[in-house]
Design an enzyme around this catalytic site. Structure first.
Site, PDB file in Angstrom:
ATOM      1  N   GLU A   1      12.252  69.355 -32.428  1.00  0.00           N
ATOM      2  CA  GLU A   1      12.644  69.251 -33.827  1.00  0.00           C
ATOM      3  C   GLU A   1      14.073  69.727 -33.992  1.00  0.00           C
ATOM      4  OE1 GLU A   1      10.025  71.224 -36.582  1.00  0.00           O
ATOM      5  OE2 GLU A   1      11.640  71.595 -38.023  1.00  0.00           O
TER       6      GLU A   1
ATOM      7  N   GLU B   1      18.609  72.871 -44.144  1.00  0.00           N
ATOM      8  CA  GLU B   1      17.609  73.390 -45.060  1.00  0.00           C
ATOM      9  C   GLU B   1      18.313  74.363 -45.999  1.00  0.00           C
ATOM     10  OE1 GLU B   1      13.415  73.811 -42.896  1.00  0.00           O
ATOM     11  OE2 GLU B   1      15.017  74.794 -41.788  1.00  0.00           O
TER      12      GLU B   1
END
Length: 284
Positions: free
Chosen positions: A161, A166
């Site tokens: 990932e 974010e």
């Protein structure tokens, strides 16, 4: 993806490692070619993005709160994800109607709805640049994310990932970039952070990763802030990023990292995506 301690981790690693991004061999490669795939989101308001490139995931309970005890139920409703008619994709988190009856993992019913779009099985980046220009919502309990997962068919975290960006809850000016793999995941994910001049919801920024052989560099508005190479990984240095990786866009609400929303949380809380562009090599 358990992000419970990502904040402390990213702060520590950002201070330790982001200086390496200024070295000549860790700067993102300049974009000199045309993208091999792009989504510009032209189209009429309240229509869906092209199904040739995009999937819309649905649910909460069966996905165990999407791994983070999140409160939103992802839908395929245009109220949660649609083109805005002005060349953008809007992904909006909204309070769920009181009688919606949407099943939730952490409680009987989900109190928010939102959307999670992916290019899984349709578009992927192998090597090159993933570049997304977007305006991200900020506020208590929110976690908008632009990220990638590996297409190697292995269960997460062996899947690999890359969190391109974010922005968590009460830190509206902080952008986090993180990588997860077989021996560095959840609180052991490896990443860095950078600070925006104003809240992420106030202006569009270009969030990118430059994914080259044995090197991934994160940047915002063309300025790199963190580079990861196999030498930074814990033994046995499981580097899982030499593969096709697809893109995900979502706005999560509540959960382990941002905590619950409150009366100050904006509604709707909207991620506005101007474009997505993949440069280099990949699949479409």
């Amino acid at each position: 993806m358990n992000r419970r301690t990502r904040l402390a981790l990213a702060l520590a690693l950002g201070g330790l490692l982001c200086g390496c991004a200024s070295a000549p061999d860790t700067r993102p490669s300049p974009v000199t070619e045309e993208p091999f795939w792009q989504a510009e989101f032209d189209g009429a308001a309240d229509t869906r993005p092209s199904e040739e490139s995009w999937n819309t995931e649905v649910g909460n309970r069966d996905a165990e709160g999407w791994g983070n005890n999140e409160l939103q139920y992802y839908t395929d409703d245009v109220a949660n994800s649609a083109l805005d008619g002005a060349g953008h994709l809007s992904i909006s988190a909204r309070p769920a109607p009181t009688d919606s009856g949407l099943p939730c993992y952490t409680q009987e019913f989900c109190t928010w709805t939102s959307a999670r779009l992916t290019t899984e099985g349709k578009v992927a980046l192998t090597h090159g640049r993933a570049e997304i220009r977007a305006k991200l919502p900020t506020g208590t309990g929110l976690l908008p994310a632009i990220w990638m997962l590996g297409d190697n068919g292995v269960e997460w975290p062996g899947q690999g990932e890359i969190d391109i960006c974010e922005v968590v809850g009460g830190e509206p000016r902080t952008v986090y970039g993180t990588a997860h793999g077989p021996t560095y995941f959840n609180e052991n994910g490896i990443g860095g952070s950078t600070t925006l001049p104003a809240d992420a919801s106030q202006a569009f920024h270009t969030y990118a990763v430059d994914k080259q052989p044995r090197r991934v560099t994160w940047s915002v508005d063309g300025k790199p802030y963190f580079t990861l190479t196999p030498s930074e990984l814990p033994a046995p240095r499981d580097w899982v990023f030499e593969q096709d990786m697809h893109l995900l866009l979502n706005v999560a609400v509540g959960g382990d990292w941002p905590g619950p929303p409150d009366a100050s949380t904006p509604s709707p809380a909207t991620m506005t995506v101007d474009y997505v562009r993949f440069y280099g090599t990949g699949r479409k």
